[in-house]
Scaffold this active site. Structure first.
Site, PDB file in Angstrom:
ATOM      1  N   CYS A  42       0.822  -1.213   0.000  1.00 27.48           N
ATOM      2  CA  CYS A  42       0.000   0.000   0.000  1.00 27.48           C
ATOM      3  C   CYS A  42       0.854   1.261   0.000  1.00 27.48           C
ATOM      4  O   CYS A  42       0.652   2.156  -0.810  1.00 27.48           O
ATOM      5  CB  CYS A  42      -0.941  -0.018   1.210  1.00 27.48           C
ATOM      6  SG  CYS A  42      -1.930   1.470   1.319  1.00 27.48           S
ATOM      7  N   CYS A  47      -1.525   1.776  -3.038  1.00 29.93           N
ATOM      8  CA  CYS A  47      -2.493   2.857  -2.786  1.00 29.93           C
ATOM      9  C   CYS A  47      -1.888   4.263  -2.775  1.00 29.93           C
ATOM     10  O   CYS A  47      -2.425   5.160  -3.430  1.00 29.93           O
ATOM     11  CB  CYS A  47      -3.180   2.667  -1.431  1.00 29.93           C
ATOM     12  SG  CYS A  47      -3.467   0.977  -0.967  1.00 29.93           S
ATOM     13  N   LYS A  50       0.066   5.408  -6.011  1.00 37.14           N
ATOM     14  CA  LYS A  50      -0.981   5.399  -7.044  1.00 37.14           C
ATOM     15  C   LYS A  50      -1.873   6.630  -6.916  1.00 37.14           C
ATOM     16  O   LYS A  50      -2.109   7.352  -7.872  1.00 37.14           O
ATOM     17  CB  LYS A  50      -1.776   4.096  -6.906  1.00 37.14           C
ATOM     18  CG  LYS A  50      -2.941   3.858  -7.823  1.00 37.14           C
ATOM     19  CD  LYS A  50      -4.258   4.440  -7.416  1.00 37.14           C
ATOM     20  CE  LYS A  50      -4.772   4.120  -6.041  1.00 37.14           C
ATOM     21  NZ  LYS A  50      -5.480   2.883  -5.879  1.00 37.14           N
ATOM     22  N   ALA A 114      11.776 -13.595   7.319  1.00 34.57           N
ATOM     23  CA  ALA A 114      11.520 -14.566   8.389  1.00 34.57           C
ATOM     24  C   ALA A 114      11.017 -15.884   7.801  1.00 34.57           C
ATOM     25  O   ALA A 114      10.234 -15.898   6.861  1.00 34.57           O
ATOM     26  CB  ALA A 114      10.489 -14.003   9.355  1.00 34.57           C
ATOM     27  N   TYR A 176      -9.046  -3.564 -10.738  1.00 30.96           N
ATOM     28  CA  TYR A 176      -8.728  -2.269 -10.142  1.00 30.96           C
ATOM     29  C   TYR A 176      -7.418  -1.702 -10.718  1.00 30.96           C
ATOM     30  O   TYR A 176      -7.357  -0.545 -11.105  1.00 30.96           O
ATOM     31  CB  TYR A 176      -8.454  -2.414  -8.644  1.00 30.96           C
ATOM     32  CG  TYR A 176      -9.584  -2.610  -7.702  1.00 30.96           C
ATOM     33  CD1 TYR A 176     -10.119  -1.546  -6.997  1.00 30.96           C
ATOM     34  CD2 TYR A 176     -10.090  -3.877  -7.438  1.00 30.96           C
ATOM     35  CE1 TYR A 176     -11.124  -1.729  -6.067  1.00 30.96           C
ATOM     36  CE2 TYR A 176     -11.093  -4.076  -6.511  1.00 30.96           C
ATOM     37  CZ  TYR A 176     -11.618  -2.999  -5.828  1.00 30.96           C
ATOM     38  OH  TYR A 176     -12.603  -3.176  -4.902  1.00 30.96           O
ATOM     39  N   GLU A 180      -7.163   1.576 -13.056  1.00 32.83           N
ATOM     40  CA  GLU A 180      -6.602   2.795 -12.455  1.00 32.83           C
ATOM     41  C   GLU A 180      -5.365   3.265 -13.216  1.00 32.83           C
ATOM     42  O   GLU A 180      -5.223   4.466 -13.505  1.00 32.83           O
ATOM     43  CB  GLU A 180      -6.254   2.538 -10.983  1.00 32.83           C
ATOM     44  CG  GLU A 180      -7.517   2.382 -10.137  1.00 32.83           C
ATOM     45  CD  GLU A 180      -7.265   2.196  -8.648  1.00 32.83           C
ATOM     46  OE1 GLU A 180      -8.191   2.434  -7.865  1.00 32.83           O
ATOM     47  OE2 GLU A 180      -6.144   1.801  -8.257  1.00 32.83           O
ATOM     48  N   ARG A 197     -10.214  -9.317 -21.361  1.00 27.93           N
ATOM     49  CA  ARG A 197     -10.638 -10.558 -22.032  1.00 27.93           C
ATOM     50  C   ARG A 197     -12.156 -10.734 -22.095  1.00 27.93           C
ATOM     51  O   ARG A 197     -12.638 -11.564 -22.839  1.00 27.93           O
ATOM     52  CB  ARG A 197      -9.967 -11.761 -21.398  1.00 27.93           C
ATOM     53  CG  ARG A 197     -10.255 -11.950 -19.941  1.00 27.93           C
ATOM     54  CD  ARG A 197      -9.489 -13.135 -19.409  1.00 27.93           C
ATOM     55  NE  ARG A 197      -9.719 -13.301 -17.987  1.00 27.93           N
ATOM     56  CZ  ARG A 197      -9.189 -14.252 -17.256  1.00 27.93           C
ATOM     57  NH1 ARG A 197      -8.375 -15.107 -17.801  1.00 27.93           N
ATOM     58  NH2 ARG A 197      -9.449 -14.330 -15.976  1.00 27.93           N
ATOM     59  N   HIS A 436     -27.114  21.678  -0.811  1.00 34.89           N
ATOM     60  CA  HIS A 436     -27.306  22.164  -2.168  1.00 34.89           C
ATOM     61  C   HIS A 436     -26.355  23.302  -2.483  1.00 34.89           C
ATOM     62  O   HIS A 436     -26.162  24.165  -1.647  1.00 34.89           O
ATOM     63  CB  HIS A 436     -28.759  22.641  -2.320  1.00 34.89           C
ATOM     64  CG  HIS A 436     -29.104  22.996  -3.716  1.00 34.89           C
ATOM     65  ND1 HIS A 436     -29.233  22.051  -4.715  1.00 34.89           N
ATOM     66  CD2 HIS A 436     -29.336  24.207  -4.297  1.00 34.89           C
ATOM     67  CE1 HIS A 436     -29.538  22.667  -5.848  1.00 34.89           C
ATOM     68  NE2 HIS A 436     -29.603  23.962  -5.635  1.00 34.89           N
ATOM     69  N   GLU A 441     -26.103  15.256  -2.856  1.00 36.77           N
ATOM     70  CA  GLU A 441     -27.510  15.423  -2.476  1.00 36.77           C
ATOM     71  C   GLU A 441     -28.425  14.541  -3.311  1.00 36.77           C
ATOM     72  O   GLU A 441     -29.545  14.247  -2.912  1.00 36.77           O
ATOM     73  CB  GLU A 441     -27.955  16.893  -2.570  1.00 36.77           C
ATOM     74  CG  GLU A 441     -28.045  17.434  -3.984  1.00 36.77           C
ATOM     75  CD  GLU A 441     -28.555  18.878  -4.039  1.00 36.77           C
ATOM     76  OE1 GLU A 441     -29.497  19.217  -3.306  1.00 36.77           O
ATOM     77  OE2 GLU A 441     -27.981  19.675  -4.821  1.00 36.77           O
TER      78      GLU A 441
HETATM   79  P1  NDP Z   1      -8.030  -8.293 -10.144  1.00 38.21           P
HETATM   80  O1  NDP Z   1      -8.078  -9.699  -9.744  1.00 38.21           O
HETATM   81  O2  NDP Z   1      -8.955  -7.295  -9.540  1.00 38.21           O
HETATM   82  O3  NDP Z   1      -8.203  -8.167 -11.719  1.00 38.21           O
HETATM   83  C1  NDP Z   1      -7.454  -8.942 -12.595  1.00 38.21           C
HETATM   84  C2  NDP Z   1      -7.880  -8.626 -14.019  1.00 38.21           C
HETATM   85  O4  NDP Z   1      -7.037  -9.339 -14.907  1.00 38.21           O
HETATM   86  C3  NDP Z   1      -9.312  -9.042 -14.315  1.00 38.21           C
HETATM   87  O5  NDP Z   1      -9.867  -8.095 -15.181  1.00 38.21           O
HETATM   88  C4  NDP Z   1      -9.129 -10.388 -15.045  1.00 38.21           C
HETATM   89  O6  NDP Z   1     -10.119 -10.629 -15.992  1.00 38.21           O
HETATM   90  C5  NDP Z   1      -7.817 -10.159 -15.770  1.00 38.21           C
HETATM   91  N1  NDP Z   1      -7.072 -11.400 -16.014  1.00 38.21           N
HETATM   92  C6  NDP Z   1      -6.749 -12.345 -15.117  1.00 38.21           C
HETATM   93  N2  NDP Z   1      -6.017 -13.302 -15.695  1.00 38.21           N
HETATM   94  C7  NDP Z   1      -5.885 -12.949 -16.993  1.00 38.21           C
HETATM   95  C8  NDP Z   1      -5.251 -13.528 -18.109  1.00 38.21           C
HETATM   96  N3  NDP Z   1      -4.599 -14.683 -18.001  1.00 38.21           N
HETATM   97  N4  NDP Z   1      -5.323 -12.884 -19.295  1.00 38.21           N
HETATM   98  C9  NDP Z   1      -5.985 -11.722 -19.416  1.00 38.21           C
HETATM   99  N5  NDP Z   1      -6.597 -11.112 -18.386  1.00 38.21           N
HETATM  100  C10 NDP Z   1      -6.553 -11.719 -17.197  1.00 38.21           C
HETATM  101  O7  NDP Z   1      -6.532  -7.894  -9.899  1.00 38.21           O
HETATM  102  P2  NDP Z   1      -5.768  -6.523  -9.857  1.00 38.21           P
HETATM  103  O8  NDP Z   1      -4.375  -6.902 -10.193  1.00 38.21           O
HETATM  104  O9  NDP Z   1      -6.406  -5.469 -10.676  1.00 38.21           O
HETATM  105  O10 NDP Z   1      -5.902  -6.068  -8.338  1.00 38.21           O
HETATM  106  C11 NDP Z   1      -5.433  -6.912  -7.291  1.00 38.21           C
HETATM  107  C12 NDP Z   1      -6.055  -6.572  -5.959  1.00 38.21           C
HETATM  108  O11 NDP Z   1      -5.608  -5.331  -5.503  1.00 38.21           O
HETATM  109  C13 NDP Z   1      -7.553  -6.551  -5.982  1.00 38.21           C
HETATM  110  O12 NDP Z   1      -7.997  -7.677  -5.280  1.00 38.21           O
HETATM  111  C14 NDP Z   1      -7.949  -5.294  -5.268  1.00 38.21           C
HETATM  112  O13 NDP Z   1      -8.712  -5.603  -4.130  1.00 38.21           O
HETATM  113  C15 NDP Z   1      -6.654  -4.643  -4.859  1.00 38.21           C
HETATM  114  N6  NDP Z   1      -6.633  -3.253  -5.287  1.00 38.21           N
HETATM  115  C16 NDP Z   1      -7.541  -2.359  -4.789  1.00 38.21           C
HETATM  116  C17 NDP Z   1      -7.543  -1.045  -5.197  1.00 38.21           C
HETATM  117  C18 NDP Z   1      -8.545  -0.088  -4.654  1.00 38.21           C
HETATM  118  O14 NDP Z   1      -9.194  -0.403  -3.666  1.00 38.21           O
HETATM  119  N7  NDP Z   1      -8.735   1.078  -5.265  1.00 38.21           N
HETATM  120  C19 NDP Z   1      -6.582  -0.557  -6.171  1.00 38.21           C
HETATM  121  C20 NDP Z   1      -5.693  -1.553  -6.643  1.00 38.21           C
HETATM  122  C21 NDP Z   1      -5.730  -2.844  -6.210  1.00 38.21           C
HETATM  123  P3  NDP Z   1     -11.517 -11.308 -15.632  1.00 38.21           P
HETATM  124  O15 NDP Z   1     -12.338 -10.277 -14.964  1.00 38.21           O
HETATM  125  O16 NDP Z   1     -12.008 -11.715 -16.946  1.00 38.21           O
HETATM  126  O17 NDP Z   1     -11.199 -12.467 -14.743  1.00 38.21           O
END
Ligand code: NDP
Length: 447
Positions: A42, A47, A50, A114, A176, A180, A197, A436, A441
């Protein structure tokens, strides 16, 4: 048997540090092991840097908007190195803050990796340490898909270390991180293609939110290559050549590829087998008290792959410390955990999506939705809309979910999440006087 520590925490990220401090407050003798910078993903690679880059990415729009309010045009260019240096300086400051917090709490810090030697003994570099209770809070790391040439793709950790801004970037993954970074890089002026995909980004979010953000991203100039995948990547003198399959059967030329295709727990070389800690689906198996298969070993955060968000890891850790060292048995509640996507436009959500509510409550679900141009954009000249949505159970009038796409969505949904956590009804929302003129709102005037 006496131990060196009451609690030994493996991992100095958000979850580990919060837990160590809470346990120390209760009088426990605590140590933390961390081989990298304090603060974990983070603070160092997630976070915080980013969000700072999200802020940086908004300025070009603001410069343009200003003209609609009577300001003369602003000529400004981004100095990438200046931006990354400023971001890194802030991270250095935060590292110092974390170190101070541990010092003040009287928590010992072991700099090193560790590894369990047995259920109560850890080895950190050359030192052996014993502890009565052990907390594993080691986080996760990005994973790349297995395609030819994937070694040329970066992961999110690397973006913060780029020496110069790529002119063109291809981002794989619509979660995410992919979404982002696509918005950040687009706002900063790179030419961005987002490869997903499926047909829509952000699986798991409310469908209206998903399509609204995706349309908003396209409106901002991001090329979304839906229902397509990369089948190979090749390094060529001018950059990278990516062959796509699926809906977009084409070849893309880019300077940088970011693989944002998910993350997995950091379990390698921890010696979990020496401690008898069980793993399930690649994550540490825990119960609702974050207890592993070993009674005295606990795990929180991304290494348990529950809801992978910093505040969740912190809450899980504090619930553990309160229960085990504070004498107040407590578990983390996973209901109505709010979250945000810091995309442009921003989105935030709490509670059930329309689809989830319909699955649980069927016909009894009522939806309230508004899509409108906020006052700010009546002069900015930008074609930006805001969308707000409430999902309500008709029989009880309870608000099951709130979703929003638009500026400050995260700040607005955070407040709404309190109401929903408290069980607010639609009537409670209606009885609340709006402020307002605001975007927020709309949540109390939906009919
Ligand atoms: P996610 O698991 O959220 O998303 C992965 C993405 O990659 C999905 O769109 C998935 O597609 C795609 N994908 C997975 N495997 C393949 C593949 N082999 N080929 C092509 N596409 C693929 O992971 P992130 O890396 O985006 O984020 C990781 C974690 O970090 C999340 O769990 C989130 O909670 C946390 N995070 C939170 C943030 C926030 O709160 N603002 C910001 C950044 C991260 P499909 O949907 O089709 O499976």
């Amino acid at each position: 048997m006496t131990y060196d520590y009451d609690l030994f925490v493996i991992g100095g990220g958000s979850g580990g540090i919060a837990t160590a401090r809470r346990a120390a407050q209760y009088g426990a003798k605590v140590a933390v092991a961390e081989f990298d910078r304090l603060g974990g993903t983070c603070v160092n690679r997630g976070c915080i840097p980013k969000k700072l880059m999200v802020y940086a990415s908004h300025f070009p729009d603001l410069f343009k908007d200003a003209q609609g309010f009577g300001w003369s045009p602003v000529q400004s260019t981004l100095d990438w190195q200046k931006m990354t240096t400023a971001v890194n300086q802030e991270l250095d400051r935060l590292n110092g803050v974390y170190q101070n917090m541990l010092d003040k709490a009287g928590v010992d810090l072991f700099r090193g990796y560790a590894k369990f030697l047995d259920p109560h003994t850890l080895e950190i570099e050359d030192r052996k340490v014993t502890a009565e209770k052990i907390l594993i809070a080691v986080g996760g790391h990005p994973v790349k898909p297995d395609i030819p040439g994937i070694e040329h793709a970066l992961v999110s950790d690397d973006i913060f270390l780029l020496k110069e801004q790529p002119k063109r970037i291809l981002i794989m993954g619509g979660g995410y991180i992919g979404v982002e970074f696509a918005c950040i890089m687009n706002g900063l002026g790179s030419e961005v293609s987002l490869l997903i995909r499926k047909n829509l980004i952000l699986r798991g979010f409310d469908d209206d939110i998903r399509s609204e953000i995706q349309a908003g991203m396209e409106n901002h100039g991001i090329r979304v290559l839906a229902s397509s995948e990369a089948s190979s990547i090749e390094k060529i003198p001018e950059g990278l050549r990516v062959t796509l399959s699926g809906n977009h059967q084409e070849i893309i030329f880019t300077d940088v590829i970011l693989s944002a295709t998910g993350r997995k727990p950091n379990l390698d070389n921890l010696g979990l087998e020496n401690a008898g800690v069980e793993i399930s689906n690649g994550a540490i198996a825990v119960d609702r008290y974050s207890q592993t298969s070993q009674e005295h070993i606990f795990a929180v955060g991304d290494c348990t792959d529950r809801i992978n968000l910093t505040p969740v890891a912190i809450n899980e850790g504090r619930a553990f410390a309160d229960t085990v060292f504070g004498g107040q048995s407590r578990t983390m509640s996973y209901e109505n955990v709010p979250s945000a996507v810091f995309s442009t436009p921003e989105a935030a959500t709490v509670g059930l999506t329309e689809a989830e509510a319909q699955e649980q409550y069927g016909e009894a679900v009522k939806l309230y939705r508004a899509r409108f141009k906020p006052t700010y954009h009546s002069l900015s000249g930008r074609n930006e809309k805001v969308m707000v949505k409430l999902v309500v159970e008709q029989d009880t009038d309870k608000v099951l979910g709130a979703h929003m796409v638009g500026e400050n969505a995260a700040e607005i949904i955070q407040g709404i999440a309190i109401a929903i956590k408290m069980g607010a009804t639609k009537k409670d929302f209606d009885a609340t006087v709006g402020i307002h003129p605001t975007i927020a709102e709309e949540f109390v005037t939906l009919r």
